[in-house]
Design a protein around this motif. Structure first.
Motif, PDB file in Angstrom:
ATOM      1  N   HIS A  31       3.221   2.704  -1.361  1.00 47.55           N
ATOM      2  CA  HIS A  31       3.215   3.599  -2.518  1.00 47.55           C
ATOM      3  C   HIS A  31       1.866   4.325  -2.626  1.00 47.55           C
ATOM      4  O   HIS A  31       1.824   5.518  -2.943  1.00 47.55           O
ATOM      5  N   VAL A  32       0.791   3.618  -2.382  1.00 53.54           N
ATOM      6  CA  VAL A  32      -0.545   4.230  -2.483  1.00 53.54           C
ATOM      7  C   VAL A  32      -0.728   5.324  -1.436  1.00 53.54           C
ATOM      8  O   VAL A  32      -1.371   6.344  -1.685  1.00 53.54           O
ATOM      9  N   SER A  33      -0.146   5.130  -0.270  1.00 52.84           N
ATOM     10  CA  SER A  33      -0.246   6.140   0.785  1.00 52.84           C
ATOM     11  C   SER A  33       0.791   7.259   0.617  1.00 52.84           C
ATOM     12  O   SER A  33       0.771   8.244   1.362  1.00 52.84           O
ATOM     13  N   GLY A  34       1.683   7.104  -0.362  1.00 58.01           N
ATOM     14  CA  GLY A  34       2.705   8.124  -0.595  1.00 58.01           C
ATOM     15  C   GLY A  34       3.899   8.020   0.326  1.00 58.01           C
ATOM     16  O   GLY A  34       4.673   8.981   0.447  1.00 58.01           O
ATOM     17  N   ASP A  35       4.103   6.853   0.944  1.00 59.09           N
ATOM     18  CA  ASP A  35       5.167   6.685   1.930  1.00 59.09           C
ATOM     19  C   ASP A  35       6.370   5.916   1.409  1.00 59.09           C
ATOM     20  O   ASP A  35       7.243   5.528   2.204  1.00 59.09           O
ATOM     21  N   ALA A  36       6.444   5.680   0.114  1.00 62.07           N
ATOM     22  CA  ALA A  36       7.565   4.919  -0.443  1.00 62.07           C
ATOM     23  C   ALA A  36       7.938   5.467  -1.809  1.00 62.07           C
ATOM     24  O   ALA A  36       7.102   6.019  -2.538  1.00 62.07           O
TER      25      ALA A  36
END
Length: 210
Positions: free
Chosen positions: A147-152
């Motif tokens: 989530h922090v990396s924007g991948d979920a």
């Protein structure tokens, strides 16, 4: 009988007394000003203003990834959506367009999150589940969370996630964890080979063991 006339108080002495009194008032005023503008109070005020500007108080908001009610994958203003990986967001919107033919909308419960928001969620999970090990089954650290990396993205509602469980692979969208039917990530190879086997929970995901 001879009467002695009292000696009059000279103007010079009176002026001197008034000057002394005035000087005392000035000194008191200067002392008050100096105390009011002491380095300690000035530093405290500056630090307080800095903290306010930096937002180091209060609960997380939209800028941290909190999602207001009713936000869909087509939202163009909410950071939780706009800061997702561009390829993931495109896939979500393609799938949502297809699902709209069945009367469904993809609502976003959570997407991109700031590290501070992720850590807050982890602390809350520890408090809820009673231990770090149990909390890790539901919430990753800021260093490992997709989530922090924007991948979920975590999607709702149940009808939409049920649709994705059947059609998501066609768009490269896969459920990653058995215990989180709402959590989807982009797996482009799924369009040809299907989604990979799911992990039981995030603790089985090699990415969370870093």
């Amino acid at each position: 009988m001879h009467r002695t006339t009292p000696t009059a108080r000279t103007p010079g002495r009176r002026t001197y007394l008034l000057a002394v009194a005035g000087l005392a008032v000035v000194i008191a005023a200067i002392t008050w000003v100096v105390c009011s503008w002491s380095p300690e109070s000035s530093t405290a005020s500056t630090a307080s203003a800095h903290m306010s500007r930096q937002g180091h108080h209060g609960p997380p908001g939209a800028a941290d990834g909190v999602v207001p009610d009713g936000v869909t994958v087509f939202d163009d203003t909410t950071p939780a959506v706009t800061r997702l990986d561009p390829d993931l967001l495109k896939a979500l919107r393609r799938a949502a367009t297809a699902a709209a033919d069945d009367g469904l909308a993809f609502h976003v419960n959570s997407g991109w999150r700031s590290p501070s928001y992720q850590n807050r969620l982890l602390r809350e999970a520890v408090a809820k589940y009673g231990s770090e090990d149990e909390a890790a089954r539901w919430v990753a650290t800021a260093e490992t969370s997709p989530h922090v990396s924007g991948d979920a993205v975590d999607l709702g509602r149940s009808a939409a996630t049920a649709w994705l469980s059947e059609h998501g692979a066609e768009h490269g969208l896969c459920q990653i964890y058995e215990n989180e039917p709402w959590h989807y990530e982009l797996r482009p190879e799924a369009t040809d080979h299907g989604c990979p086997r799911r992990y039981a929970d995030p603790t089985q995901d090699p990415r969370t063991r870093q």
